[in-house]
Design a protein around this motif. Structure first.
Motif, mmCIF file in Angstrom:
data_model
loop_
_atom_site.group_PDB
_atom_site.id
_atom_site.type_symbol
_atom_site.label_atom_id
_atom_site.label_comp_id
_atom_site.label_asym_id
_atom_site.label_seq_id
_atom_site.Cartn_x
_atom_site.Cartn_y
_atom_site.Cartn_z
ATOM 1 N N ARG A 129 0.675 -1.250 0.260
ATOM 2 C CA ARG A 129 0.095 -0.047 0.293
ATOM 3 C C ARG A 129 0.906 1.307 -0.169
ATOM 4 N NH1 ARG A 129 -3.893 2.838 -2.042
ATOM 5 N NH2 ARG A 129 -4.492 4.519 -0.140
ATOM 6 N N ASN A 130 1.897 1.301 0.741
ATOM 7 C CA ASN A 130 2.691 2.334 0.617
ATOM 8 C C ASN A 130 2.943 2.915 -0.431
ATOM 9 O OD1 ASN A 130 2.957 3.286 3.260
ATOM 10 N ND2 ASN A 130 3.872 1.427 3.937
ATOM 11 N N PHE A 131 3.891 1.654 -1.464
ATOM 12 C CA PHE A 131 4.144 2.209 -3.109
ATOM 13 C C PHE A 131 3.165 2.146 -3.221
ATOM 14 C CE2 PHE A 131 7.264 -0.951 -0.962
ATOM 15 C CZ PHE A 131 8.517 -0.211 -1.383
ATOM 16 N N GLU A 132 1.539 2.401 -3.624
ATOM 17 C CA GLU A 132 1.073 3.037 -4.350
ATOM 18 C C GLU A 132 0.371 3.947 -3.873
ATOM 19 O OE1 GLU A 132 -2.935 0.131 -3.515
ATOM 20 O OE2 GLU A 132 -1.891 -1.984 -4.009
ATOM 21 N N VAL A 133 1.274 4.247 -2.651
ATOM 22 C CA VAL A 133 0.388 5.356 -2.201
ATOM 23 C C VAL A 133 1.638 6.841 -2.567
ATOM 24 C CG1 VAL A 133 0.721 7.123 -0.110
ATOM 25 C CG2 VAL A 133 -0.648 4.719 0.078
ATOM 26 N N LEU A 134 2.979 6.233 -2.778
ATOM 27 C CA LEU A 134 3.899 7.123 -3.413
ATOM 28 C C LEU A 134 3.491 7.109 -4.720
ATOM 29 C CD1 LEU A 134 7.900 5.898 -2.293
ATOM 30 C CD2 LEU A 134 6.819 6.010 -4.945
ATOM 31 N N LEU A 135 3.760 6.241 -6.044
ATOM 32 C CA LEU A 135 3.372 6.404 -7.827
ATOM 33 C C LEU A 135 2.230 7.633 -7.472
ATOM 34 C CD1 LEU A 135 3.458 3.110 -8.118
ATOM 35 C CD2 LEU A 135 5.211 4.080 -8.747
ATOM 36 N N ASN A 136 1.303 7.175 -6.640
ATOM 37 C CA ASN A 136 0.365 8.478 -6.802
ATOM 38 C C ASN A 136 0.591 10.025 -5.825
ATOM 39 O OD1 ASN A 136 -1.774 7.582 -8.571
ATOM 40 N ND2 ASN A 136 -1.586 5.487 -6.359
ATOM 41 N N ASP A 137 1.810 10.309 -5.142
ATOM 42 C CA ASP A 137 1.988 10.962 -4.881
ATOM 43 C C ASP A 137 2.737 12.383 -5.272
ATOM 44 O OD1 ASP A 137 2.678 13.038 -2.758
ATOM 45 O OD2 ASP A 137 4.510 11.479 -1.194
ATOM 46 N N PRO A 138 2.085 13.623 -5.359
ATOM 47 C CA PRO A 138 2.546 14.238 -6.755
ATOM 48 C C PRO A 138 4.213 15.118 -5.605
ATOM 49 C CG PRO A 138 1.352 15.274 -5.558
ATOM 50 C CD PRO A 138 0.975 13.914 -5.111
ATOM 51 N N ILE A 139 4.379 14.980 -4.645
ATOM 52 C CA ILE A 139 5.278 15.226 -4.374
ATOM 53 C C ILE A 139 6.137 14.689 -4.714
ATOM 54 C CG2 ILE A 139 6.626 16.313 -1.514
ATOM 55 C CD1 ILE A 139 4.223 17.634 -1.035
#
Length: 295
Positions: A53-63
């Motif tokens: 899940r953390n990597f999924e959030v990372l891929l969608n994190d503009p920052i």
């Protein structure tokens, strides 16, 4: 029994180093990947397994993507300045006939590298200060007050201002290494080229550049690897601001792990940094082996 001991004697000597590496390098790497699959609270020790899940959030994190872009921009500028520019300067200094002047120039461009990166960051922080900073004061003094601006206070100039400081601080080290590489080139080659009427620019292109290619390749890889581990420069000068425009992977990792208390997400960012630097390191090993085969 003696032959068996003799066979494994080398391994016994290596065992302490291997154990230290395992304890302080490989085990923490494995633990970091484990943390990246969890939602962790570093203050209470509570954790929850959430898979990728953390990597999924990372891929969608503009920052995160902004941080990665800043690291890539940092790497490109560093290669141009600290590799290309340093080679040109080192070759120019080595072409000076006066030994005293050569030594003075070497000391001049190496002095910034002897300054702590934290001290250099604070120095440029005051240089960029919009009201009393040296840069804006100098621009105003020569009639270019329209160029004066808050260099670290606006998104369009903040990251480039940090990169300029970093190049100033790191330029001398790579130039000094190029100086050593140039000094290893047989002087007979330059003398023969001069007798043939070849100018300094052509001598640089046809003799210096090819014969320092191995050093150039090594410094390019080291410089790119270092660009993805930038931290102090940004933290000292902007802490990632304004509006996260100067975040790099290292500072975004720090903010998520130790400010937002999202250690799992920070571990995911650390995993990305590790993968990038590992890839660069493997490329370095391949390149070095390839150069040895060619030679």
């Amino acid at each position: 029994m003696y032959s068996t001991f003799h066979k494994w004697r080398g391994s016994l000597w290596l065992a302490p180093a291997v154990l230290v590496l395992a304890a302080f390098v490989y085990l923490p790497l494995a633990q970091n990947f484990g943390y990246s699959t969890q939602r962790s609270d570093i203050f209470t020790g509570a954790s929850e397994f959430i898979g990728m899940r953390n990597f999924e959030v990372l891929l969608n994190d503009p920052i995160f993507w902004r941080s990665l872009f800043n690291n890539i921009l940092y790497a490109i500028v560093s290669v141009i300045c600290q590799v290309g520019g340093a080679l040109v300067v080192a070759a120019g200094v080595e072409s000076v006939r006066s030994s005293r002047l050569r030594n003075a120039l070497r000391v001049t461009y190496f002095i910034p590298s002897a300054i702590s990166i934290t001290v250099a960051g604070l120095l440029f922080y005051f240089i960029y200060e919009p009201n009393i900073g040296i840069l804006n004061s100098a621009l105003t003094a020569i009639g270019l007050e329209q160029w004066a601006q808050p260099w670290l206070g606006q998104q369009s100039t903040a990251m480039l201002s940090i990169i300029v400081m970093s190049q100033w601080q790191g330029f001398g080290y790579t130039a000094l290494l190029f100086t050593v590489a140039i000094q290893r080139i047989p002087t007979e080659l330059f003398e023969a080229a001069q007798l043939d009427g070849i100018g300094p620019i052509r001598r640089f292109i046809t003799i210096t550049v090819p014969l320092v290619r191995q050093m150039s390749g090594l410094l390019t890889i080291v410089t790119i690897s270092g660009a993805f581990q930038v931290f102090n420069e940004v933290m000292v000068m902007t802490s990632g601001g304004p509006s996260n425009s100067t975040q790099v992977l290292g500072t975004w990792l720090y903010r998520n792990g130790f400010v937002r208390n999202d250690f799992g997400y920070a571990a995911a960012i650390a995993t990305v940094i590790f993968i990038v630097t590992l890839g660069i390191g493997l490329f370095q090993l391949w390149y070095t082996r390839k150069r040895k085969v060619e030679l």
